[in-house]
Scaffold this motif. Structure first.
Motif, short mmCIF file in Angstrom:
data_model
loop_
_atom_site.label_atom_id
_atom_site.label_comp_id
_atom_site.label_asym_id
_atom_site.label_seq_id
_atom_site.Cartn_x
_atom_site.Cartn_y
_atom_site.Cartn_z
N ALA A 116 -8.72 5.90 10.36
CA ALA A 116 -7.44 5.30 9.32
C ALA A 116 -6.71 5.33 8.46
O ALA A 116 -6.54 6.51 7.52
CB ALA A 116 -8.36 3.99 8.56
N TYR A 117 -5.71 4.56 8.46
CA TYR A 117 -4.38 5.48 7.98
C TYR A 117 -3.33 4.52 7.62
O TYR A 117 -2.94 3.18 8.58
CB TYR A 117 -4.23 7.13 7.86
CG TYR A 117 -3.46 6.82 9.51
CD1 TYR A 117 -2.10 7.11 9.68
CD2 TYR A 117 -4.25 7.32 10.33
CE1 TYR A 117 -1.68 6.58 11.48
CE2 TYR A 117 -4.13 7.39 11.61
CZ TYR A 117 -2.45 6.48 11.74
OH TYR A 117 -2.38 6.63 13.89
N ASP A 123 5.30 -0.05 5.02
CA ASP A 123 5.96 -0.69 4.24
C ASP A 123 5.19 -0.08 3.18
O ASP A 123 4.97 0.00 2.16
CB ASP A 123 6.43 -2.14 4.12
CG ASP A 123 7.83 -2.60 4.73
OD1 ASP A 123 8.31 -1.86 4.73
OD2 ASP A 123 7.33 -4.31 4.90
N HIS A 124 3.67 0.41 3.50
CA HIS A 124 2.80 0.95 2.85
C HIS A 124 2.86 2.32 2.40
O HIS A 124 2.13 3.54 2.98
CB HIS A 124 1.02 0.41 3.39
CG HIS A 124 1.56 -0.74 4.21
ND1 HIS A 124 0.81 -1.23 5.27
CD2 HIS A 124 1.39 -1.84 3.50
CE1 HIS A 124 0.71 -2.34 5.29
NE2 HIS A 124 1.64 -3.29 4.21
N VAL A 125 4.10 2.04 1.75
CA VAL A 125 3.91 4.14 0.76
C VAL A 125 4.66 3.98 -0.67
O VAL A 125 5.38 3.27 -1.38
CB VAL A 125 4.96 4.93 1.56
CG1 VAL A 125 4.42 4.79 3.65
CG2 VAL A 125 6.36 4.10 1.65
N ASP A 126 4.44 5.25 -0.72
CA ASP A 126 4.55 5.43 -2.74
C ASP A 126 6.15 5.71 -3.10
O ASP A 126 7.06 5.51 -1.92
CB ASP A 126 3.47 6.24 -3.78
CG ASP A 126 3.38 7.43 -2.69
OD1 ASP A 126 5.50 8.31 -1.52
OD2 ASP A 126 3.39 8.82 -2.64
N ASP A 127 6.41 6.11 -3.52
CA ASP A 127 8.09 5.89 -4.34
C ASP A 127 8.09 7.08 -3.32
O ASP A 127 9.37 7.39 -3.50
CB ASP A 127 8.19 5.64 -5.44
CG ASP A 127 7.76 4.73 -6.35
OD1 ASP A 127 7.45 3.26 -5.58
OD2 ASP A 127 7.40 4.54 -7.47
N ASP A 128 7.40 8.25 -3.33
CA ASP A 128 8.36 9.31 -2.44
C ASP A 128 8.07 9.31 -0.63
O ASP A 128 8.83 10.02 -0.22
CB ASP A 128 7.38 10.69 -2.95
CG ASP A 128 7.45 11.02 -4.31
OD1 ASP A 128 8.25 10.56 -4.83
OD2 ASP A 128 6.38 11.39 -5.37
N PRO A 131 2.97 7.61 2.69
CA PRO A 131 1.28 6.77 2.90
C PRO A 131 0.35 6.43 2.05
O PRO A 131 0.27 8.07 1.66
CB PRO A 131 1.72 6.99 4.51
CG PRO A 131 2.22 8.19 5.08
CD PRO A 131 2.65 8.81 3.33
N PHE A 132 -0.19 5.31 1.44
CA PHE A 132 -0.67 5.67 -0.19
C PHE A 132 -2.16 6.21 0.71
O PHE A 132 -3.02 6.57 0.09
CB PHE A 132 -0.81 4.34 0.34
CG PHE A 132 -0.09 3.17 -0.77
CD1 PHE A 132 -0.03 4.65 -2.33
CD2 PHE A 132 0.85 2.61 -0.21
CE1 PHE A 132 0.92 3.62 -3.13
CE2 PHE A 132 1.58 1.72 -1.17
CZ PHE A 132 2.12 2.31 -2.51
N HIS A 133 -2.20 5.83 1.91
CA HIS A 133 -3.90 6.77 3.15
C HIS A 133 -2.87 7.48 4.13
O HIS A 133 -2.67 6.93 5.19
CB HIS A 133 -4.01 5.80 3.13
CG HIS A 133 -4.91 4.92 2.12
ND1 HIS A 133 -4.52 3.88 1.69
CD2 HIS A 133 -5.75 5.00 1.63
CE1 HIS A 133 -5.22 3.26 0.80
NE2 HIS A 133 -6.15 3.99 0.46
N GLY A 176 -2.43 -6.18 1.16
CA GLY A 176 -1.33 -5.50 1.77
C GLY A 176 -1.07 -4.42 0.38
O GLY A 176 -2.11 -4.29 -0.09
N HIS A 177 0.22 -4.40 0.45
CA HIS A 177 0.81 -3.70 -0.31
C HIS A 177 -0.11 -2.07 -0.20
O HIS A 177 0.85 -0.52 0.60
CB HIS A 177 0.43 -3.22 -1.92
CG HIS A 177 1.06 -1.97 -3.19
ND1 HIS A 177 2.39 -2.04 -3.23
CD2 HIS A 177 0.78 -1.21 -3.68
CE1 HIS A 177 2.78 -1.65 -4.40
NE2 HIS A 177 1.61 -0.67 -4.37
#
Length: 229
Positions: A116-117, A123-128, A131-133, A176-177
């Motif tokens: 799972a990732y 769009d599910h990425v941080d400011d850099d 990916p969040f996961h 989301g997010h």
């Protein structure tokens, strides 16, 4: 807490009680009285039930791996099965490791770990732009409980390898997010073709607020039963 009782397909629903505790925490009680928790989190627990025979943990985010919550829900002799990438060195229970991809049997429950990732191109990425996961950080759980297949996808996007999964009960994030949103989750649900969908991981924090009723209406218009917490 909302209790989801067995559907009209009695032979396909072994539990007498299925609760969405809030956020991404789930409690299942089978006909023989065995109690299973997935990703219990202190913020959504009602006291310290101490009734869990088996506790599963899918990754190390604070709202999924919460040692205090596990202590609160687990019996003294409970089996605690945790994704092997989670650091449990200071945890009080003896832990059964779950691999990133693989199969195991935990207290008569057949378990398949599913990667799972977040897709790096989503769009599910941080400011850099990360990916969040990331790949390797989270697992989903495909559980066969007394003959019924339950898929807890955990924090993920809808990924190509998910298209091979079939389950009677599907538990996706919809906020989301940090994970798939409700539209992606609806597409995922159509692929899984379940009898029952129990969406999680929404409305807990501002970034994951969503229209859960619209998600439910969309699938129920197509004949898929959805229960919201």
């Amino acid at each position: 807490m909302e209790s989801v009782l067995s559907s009209s397909h009695a032979h396909r629903t072994p539990w007498t009680d299925f609760k969405q505790l809030g956020h991404a925490s789930i409690r299942i009680e089978t006909e023989d009285g065995s109690v299973i928790y997935i990703d219990p989190w202190t913020e959504v627990l009602d006291g310290e039930p101490g009734d869990g025979n088996v506790v599963f943990v899918t990754h190390d985010d604070f709202d999924h791996y919460d040692p205090n919550a596990i202590d609160a829900v687990a019996k003294p002799d409970a089996t605690v099965a945790v994704y092997e990438a989670v650091d449990t060195a200071d945890f009080s229970f003896e832990v059964v490791d779950l691999s990133y991809e693989g199969e195991a049997t935990i207290d008569d429950i057949d378990v398949r770990s599913v990667p799972a990732y977040n897709d790096p191109d989503s769009d599910h990425v941080d400011d850099d732009g990360d990916p969040f996961h990331a790949d390797g950080e989270v697992i989903g759980l495909l559980l066969t409980i007394e003959g019924t297949i339950v898929f807890f996808s955990s924090d993920t996007d809808f990924l190509p390898h998910h298209e091979s999964i079939d389950a009677e009960v599907f538990i996706p994030p919809i906020g989301g997010h940090f994970t798939m949103d409700r539209h992606e989750a609806a597409e995922f649900a159509r692929s899984v073709d379940p009898d029952l969908v129990l969406p999680v991981h929404y409305d807990t924090f501002d970034p994951i607020e969503t229209d859960a009723a619209a998600f439910a209406d969309e699938l129920e218009d197509e004949g898929v039963r959805v229960e919201l917490f």
